[in-house]
Design a protein around this motif. Structure first.
Motif, PDB file in Angstrom:
ATOM      1  N   THR A   1      27.854   7.733  -5.168  1.00 43.32           N
ATOM      2  CA  THR A   1      28.043   8.157  -6.554  1.00 43.32           C
ATOM      3  C   THR A   1      27.475   7.184  -7.586  1.00 43.32           C
ATOM      4  O   THR A   1      27.281   7.561  -8.732  1.00 43.32           O
ATOM      5  N   GLY A   2      27.273   5.938  -7.203  1.00 42.72           N
ATOM      6  CA  GLY A   2      26.812   4.911  -8.133  1.00 42.72           C
ATOM      7  C   GLY A   2      27.921   4.296  -8.964  1.00 42.72           C
ATOM      8  O   GLY A   2      27.693   3.384  -9.748  1.00 42.72           O
ATOM      9  N   LYS A   3      29.159   4.779  -8.789  1.00 42.28           N
ATOM     10  CA  LYS A   3      30.276   4.271  -9.590  1.00 42.28           C
ATOM     11  C   LYS A   3      30.690   2.872  -9.141  1.00 42.28           C
ATOM     12  O   LYS A   3      30.770   2.601  -7.948  1.00 42.28           O
ATOM     13  N   PRO A   4      30.984   2.007 -10.102  1.00 39.95           N
ATOM     14  CA  PRO A   4      31.456   0.666  -9.750  1.00 39.95           C
ATOM     15  C   PRO A   4      32.911   0.739  -9.287  1.00 39.95           C
ATOM     16  O   PRO A   4      33.687   1.559  -9.764  1.00 39.95           O
ATOM     17  N   SER A   5      33.258  -0.133  -8.350  1.00 43.08           N
ATOM     18  CA  SER A   5      34.630  -0.128  -7.839  1.00 43.08           C
ATOM     19  C   SER A   5      35.446  -1.291  -8.372  1.00 43.08           C
ATOM     20  O   SER A   5      36.598  -1.441  -8.010  1.00 43.08           O
ATOM     21  N   GLY A   6      34.849  -2.112  -9.186  1.00 43.61           N
ATOM     22  CA  GLY A   6      35.604  -3.232  -9.738  1.00 43.61           C
ATOM     23  C   GLY A   6      34.805  -3.973 -10.785  1.00 43.61           C
ATOM     24  O   GLY A   6      33.595  -3.829 -10.892  1.00 43.61           O
ATOM     25  N   LEU A   7      35.501  -4.747 -11.567  1.00 42.55           N
ATOM     26  CA  LEU A   7      34.886  -5.547 -12.620  1.00 42.55           C
ATOM     27  C   LEU A   7      34.004  -6.636 -12.030  1.00 42.55           C
ATOM     28  O   LEU A   7      34.201  -7.023 -10.880  1.00 42.55           O
ATOM     29  N   PRO A   8      33.042  -7.137 -12.760  1.00 41.83           N
ATOM     30  CA  PRO A   8      32.852  -6.936 -14.185  1.00 41.83           C
ATOM     31  C   PRO A   8      32.065  -5.677 -14.555  1.00 41.83           C
ATOM     32  O   PRO A   8      32.027  -5.312 -15.715  1.00 41.83           O
ATOM     33  N   ALA A   9      31.436  -5.004 -13.604  1.00 37.95           N
ATOM     34  CA  ALA A   9      30.676  -3.793 -13.946  1.00 37.95           C
ATOM     35  C   ALA A   9      31.627  -2.658 -14.314  1.00 37.95           C
ATOM     36  O   ALA A   9      32.650  -2.457 -13.658  1.00 37.95           O
ATOM     37  N   THR A  10      31.276  -1.921 -15.355  1.00 39.85           N
ATOM     38  CA  THR A  10      32.075  -0.772 -15.774  1.00 39.85           C
ATOM     39  C   THR A  10      31.242   0.502 -15.841  1.00 39.85           C
ATOM     40  O   THR A  10      31.786   1.587 -15.902  1.00 39.85           O
ATOM     41  N   ARG A  11      29.906   0.368 -15.835  1.00 41.62           N
ATOM     42  CA  ARG A  11      29.016   1.529 -15.904  1.00 41.62           C
ATOM     43  C   ARG A  11      28.400   1.801 -14.538  1.00 41.62           C
ATOM     44  O   ARG A  11      28.006   0.872 -13.835  1.00 41.62           O
ATOM     45  N   PRO A  12      28.294   3.075 -14.156  1.00 37.03           N
ATOM     46  CA  PRO A  12      27.655   3.407 -12.881  1.00 37.03           C
ATOM     47  C   PRO A  12      26.149   3.164 -12.943  1.00 37.03           C
ATOM     48  O   PRO A  12      25.579   3.018 -14.024  1.00 37.03           O
ATOM     49  N   VAL A  13      25.527   3.126 -11.779  1.00 36.14           N
ATOM     50  CA  VAL A  13      24.072   3.074 -11.683  1.00 36.14           C
ATOM     51  C   VAL A  13      23.606   4.398 -11.069  1.00 36.14           C
ATOM     52  O   VAL A  13      24.354   5.029 -10.314  1.00 36.14           O
ATOM     53  N   PRO A  14      22.415   4.847 -11.416  1.00 36.97           N
ATOM     54  CA  PRO A  14      21.944   6.130 -10.891  1.00 36.97           C
ATOM     55  C   PRO A  14      21.771   6.107  -9.369  1.00 36.97           C
ATOM     56  O   PRO A  14      21.370   5.096  -8.790  1.00 36.97           O
ATOM     57  N   VAL A  15      22.082   7.237  -8.743  1.00 38.53           N
ATOM     58  CA  VAL A  15      21.777   7.456  -7.333  1.00 38.53           C
ATOM     59  C   VAL A  15      20.731   8.565  -7.259  1.00 38.53           C
ATOM     60  O   VAL A  15      20.628   9.386  -8.167  1.00 38.53           O
ATOM     61  N   TYR A  16      19.957   8.561  -6.187  1.00 37.22           N
ATOM     62  CA  TYR A  16      18.837   9.478  -6.086  1.00 37.22           C
ATOM     63  C   TYR A  16      18.890  10.260  -4.777  1.00 37.22           C
ATOM     64  O   TYR A  16      19.343   9.741  -3.756  1.00 37.22           O
ATOM     65  N   PRO A  17      18.377  11.511  -4.815  1.00 39.64           N
ATOM     66  CA  PRO A  17      18.338  12.309  -3.591  1.00 39.64           C
ATOM     67  C   PRO A  17      17.389  11.705  -2.557  1.00 39.64           C
ATOM     68  O   PRO A  17      16.334  11.167  -2.906  1.00 39.64           O
ATOM     69  N   VAL A  18      17.786  11.835  -1.291  1.00 36.12           N
ATOM     70  CA  VAL A  18      16.994  11.321  -0.172  1.00 36.12           C
ATOM     71  C   VAL A  18      16.753  12.468   0.806  1.00 36.12           C
ATOM     72  O   VAL A  18      17.654  13.268   1.069  1.00 36.12           O
ATOM     73  N   LYS A  19      15.529  12.549   1.337  1.00 38.87           N
ATOM     74  CA  LYS A  19      15.213  13.481   2.419  1.00 38.87           C
ATOM     75  C   LYS A  19      14.582  12.679   3.546  1.00 38.87           C
ATOM     76  O   LYS A  19      13.831  11.737   3.292  1.00 38.87           O
ATOM     77  N   ILE A  20      14.924  13.073   4.757  1.00 38.45           N
ATOM     78  CA  ILE A  20      14.308  12.467   5.940  1.00 38.45           C
ATOM     79  C   ILE A  20      13.427  13.534   6.583  1.00 38.45           C
ATOM     80  O   ILE A  20      13.901  14.629   6.889  1.00 38.45           O
ATOM     81  N   GLU A  21      12.164  13.216   6.764  1.00 42.07           N
ATOM     82  CA  GLU A  21      11.228  14.112   7.430  1.00 42.07           C
ATOM     83  C   GLU A  21      10.582  13.337   8.560  1.00 42.07           C
ATOM     84  O   GLU A  21       9.723  12.486   8.317  1.00 42.07           O
ATOM     85  N   GLY A  22      11.037  13.606   9.777  1.00 37.25           N
ATOM     86  CA  GLY A  22      10.572  12.830  10.922  1.00 37.25           C
ATOM     87  C   GLY A  22      11.033  11.394  10.762  1.00 37.25           C
ATOM     88  O   GLY A  22      12.227  11.126  10.666  1.00 37.25           O
TER      89      GLY A  22
END
Length: 105
Positions: free
Chosen positions: A73-94
């Motif tokens: 999700t990119g959500k922080p689980s503890g301080l000092p960070a309070t803002r999430p970071v972006p996560v991106y879709p992943v595909k595996i092909e072979g």
């Protein structure tokens, strides 16, 4: 959504982040718990590379101040960070790991 090949699946060691760049965006690619995740590589608190941190329990820890971010999700689980970071879709092909940093319109 445009996917870009970032590495081979065989190159990813379990619980060891790999820093890549996708269309100018720094991304940390992580293989853990049988899945591959892609998360923005810059900590939302201190502007340092998350790929230099440790991975545990589907989270990546910022090495500088210890904030952890959920790889799903990119959500922080503890301080000092309070803002999430972006996560991106992943595909595996072979053996190819593909990541998209573009947003659908």
């Amino acid at each position: 959504m445009a996917f870009v090949r970032v590495c081979a699946l065989s190159e990813l060691e379990t619980d060891t982040p790999k820093r890549v760049e996708v269309d100018g965006t720094p991304v940390s690619v992580v293989r853990t718990e049988g899945e591959v995740f892609a998360i923005n590589d810059i900590c939302s608190h201190a502007n340092v590379s998350l790929s230099e941190g440790e991975v545990e329990d589907c989270a990546i820890e910022c090495w500088l101040h210890g904030s952890s971010f959920d790889l799903r999700t990119g959500k922080p689980s503890g301080l000092p960070a309070t803002r999430p970071v972006p996560v991106y879709p992943v595909k595996i092909e072979g053996d190819d790991v593909l990541v998209s940093v573009t947003q659908e319109s």
